[in-house]
Design a protein around this motif. Sequence first.
Motif, short mmCIF file in Angstrom:
data_model
loop_
_atom_site.label_atom_id
_atom_site.label_comp_id
_atom_site.label_asym_id
_atom_site.label_seq_id
_atom_site.Cartn_x
_atom_site.Cartn_y
_atom_site.Cartn_z
N THR A 137 34.39 -25.54 6.38
CA THR A 137 35.04 -25.10 5.14
C THR A 137 36.08 -24.02 5.41
OG1 THR A 137 33.08 -25.64 3.83
CG2 THR A 137 34.64 -24.09 2.86
N PHE A 138 35.77 -23.12 6.34
CA PHE A 138 36.71 -22.05 6.68
C PHE A 138 38.05 -22.61 7.14
CE2 PHE A 138 38.56 -19.36 10.03
CZ PHE A 138 38.86 -18.24 9.28
N SER A 326 24.75 -13.85 -0.45
CA SER A 326 24.43 -15.03 -1.27
C SER A 326 24.04 -16.23 -0.42
CB SER A 326 25.61 -15.39 -2.17
OG SER A 326 26.76 -15.70 -1.40
N SER A 327 24.71 -16.41 0.73
CA SER A 327 24.38 -17.56 1.57
C SER A 327 23.01 -17.40 2.22
CB SER A 327 25.45 -17.76 2.65
OG SER A 327 25.49 -16.64 3.53
N ALA A 439 41.65 -20.78 -0.16
CA ALA A 439 41.74 -19.70 0.82
C ALA A 439 40.59 -18.72 0.67
CB ALA A 439 43.08 -18.98 0.69
N LEU A 440 40.29 -18.33 -0.56
CA LEU A 440 39.18 -17.39 -0.76
C LEU A 440 37.84 -18.06 -0.46
CD1 LEU A 440 39.24 -14.37 -1.67
CD2 LEU A 440 41.40 -15.58 -1.91
N TYR A 441 37.76 -19.36 -0.72
CA TYR A 441 36.55 -20.10 -0.33
C TYR A 441 36.41 -20.12 1.19
CZ TYR A 441 34.06 -22.13 -4.28
OH TYR A 441 33.25 -22.31 -5.37
N SER A 442 37.53 -20.18 1.90
CA SER A 442 37.48 -20.16 3.36
C SER A 442 36.89 -18.86 3.87
CB SER A 442 38.89 -20.36 3.94
OG SER A 442 39.37 -21.66 3.68
N ALA A 445 33.35 -18.91 3.13
CA ALA A 445 32.68 -19.85 4.03
C ALA A 445 32.38 -19.19 5.37
CB ALA A 445 33.54 -21.09 4.23
N LEU A 446 33.32 -18.36 5.85
CA LEU A 446 33.09 -17.65 7.11
C LEU A 446 31.86 -16.77 7.00
CD1 LEU A 446 34.02 -16.88 9.96
CD2 LEU A 446 35.48 -15.12 8.90
#
Length: 520
Positions: A137-138, A326-327, A439-442, A445-446
């Motif tokens: 995802t990143f 959260s993850s 981009a913010l999801y990337s 995701a990291l």
Amino acid sequence: MLEISGEATMPNNEEVHIRYQPPHHESYGTDRMIDFEPLPARTSVYRRRSFINEFVRSDGPPQIVIVIMLFAFGFGSVIGVVPAVMSDRFARIYHGFDEEMHCTDYEPSNKPQACIAGFADAQNSVAVEQFISNTLTFFTSSLIGSLSDEYGRKRVLLLGVILAMLSPLFLLLIQLDDKMNPMWYYMAGAIQGLVNWIAVALSVLSDVMPKQWRAPSFGLVLAGLSMGFACAPLLALFLGHFYVTCLSISVVVVAFLIVLLFLPETLPPEAAESAKLARLAQVEELEGISKYLWFIYRPLWELSIINRSTLFRLLSALAFFSGISSSGDRSLFLYYIEERIGFRDKDIAVFFLVVGVAGIFVQGVFLKIINDALGEKRVIIFSFLVGAAHDLVYSLAKTKGAIYVSAVMASLLMMAFPTISAVKSNNVGESEQGRIQGALYSVQALSSALGPTLFRTVHHFSNDGSIFGPGSMFLFSASMYMVASYFACLLPPEANSKREETDADANETDDPSAPLTNSI
């Protein structure tokens, strides 16, 4: 937009007649006057638009809420099944467990060593799955979002939904085949990171909804998520692990069909054209091998949007640190409460019922109220502070009741995600909605790739009672939320939406001699 000119008065006992002269148009000239139907006496010329009415009547957002709800229902129905099935399968294949009883049928105090090892294997496997999925995802999320800016939301959304359907499919196959390796399930989950369809779904809302209503719109999406998770886990109590898995697949297939048949394309054609022109401008001067290297470099270039301003850099920082928490919570919490607190299918169902009902109220009602009152920045700070408190409760919990209390607190933490998504969306143009969401999801995701691994590391060194005991990983999570709260405090004023609509409402007057300045 045709502007009304002139003034209108509203006598107490008379109807109001409105006439206006539209701007010049070749089809009707400049001398034509248009009469409206008379308005009742004392009718205000200013109309306060209804958020719910706007949302329901729009094309795209209602379908997205239904799809999210169905996915939540489908995945929520098996959320307690996965740890039970996978840990038992690991115990039987790798640790010689051959009893007729299921590993989850034992109390924590007398659980066989093979089952304990099976739980550990399942926890490690989900951590690896999350690491691979979030790494993918990143590198791809911003690119996928940018492609949706150019070629439309629907086709990208369909691809993501197809990949998401693989998890319940492999869960069913594992239950059908006693010899099937459980790693197939985790592999199916890992490749879902190639297409982050949730980010594209939020871009659908950004295409349609006004800025001041994007945070509550994203909140309604999460309310649909909460509604799906509220009741779905209860089904495992009545249907059993196998039949509830069959139901899960059926519901997810229905969600896919809704996207395929009923979701309209929401990307404005002019926004798509603008995005394509921007991409062509990047490569028009490149020749030979440089043009091919660009396609390799492009995913990283798409990420550069997060360095565009102080606002985006701060959003990236708080997304990173909150994402770690959260993850980790999301990946390992269920395994922890099943192993340490003795949660069973019924307890997990009650837990998600509490989270779901509270989440429906928070996302569907409370978020808009508090967002209008405090603004996006303070909502984010408040949510992260509640997140730190609820992880503190997790770390100290010894009873099921304490876990249920923290579940109510967790529903308030849910306000952070839609609010951050709205801030991102409000500060870019139409042609970059997918790119900024991706981009913010990337970045998140990291952090999500690191989160479960860090949690497992803390748990490894504290599982024997050292540090602060087995709940030490939740104390670590609370500290990450505190760091995220610090970065949220640094957000600049543009984090709050402009709210032109609210300003207009503030100027509303019932003065019958007020000028008529509304537009049609």
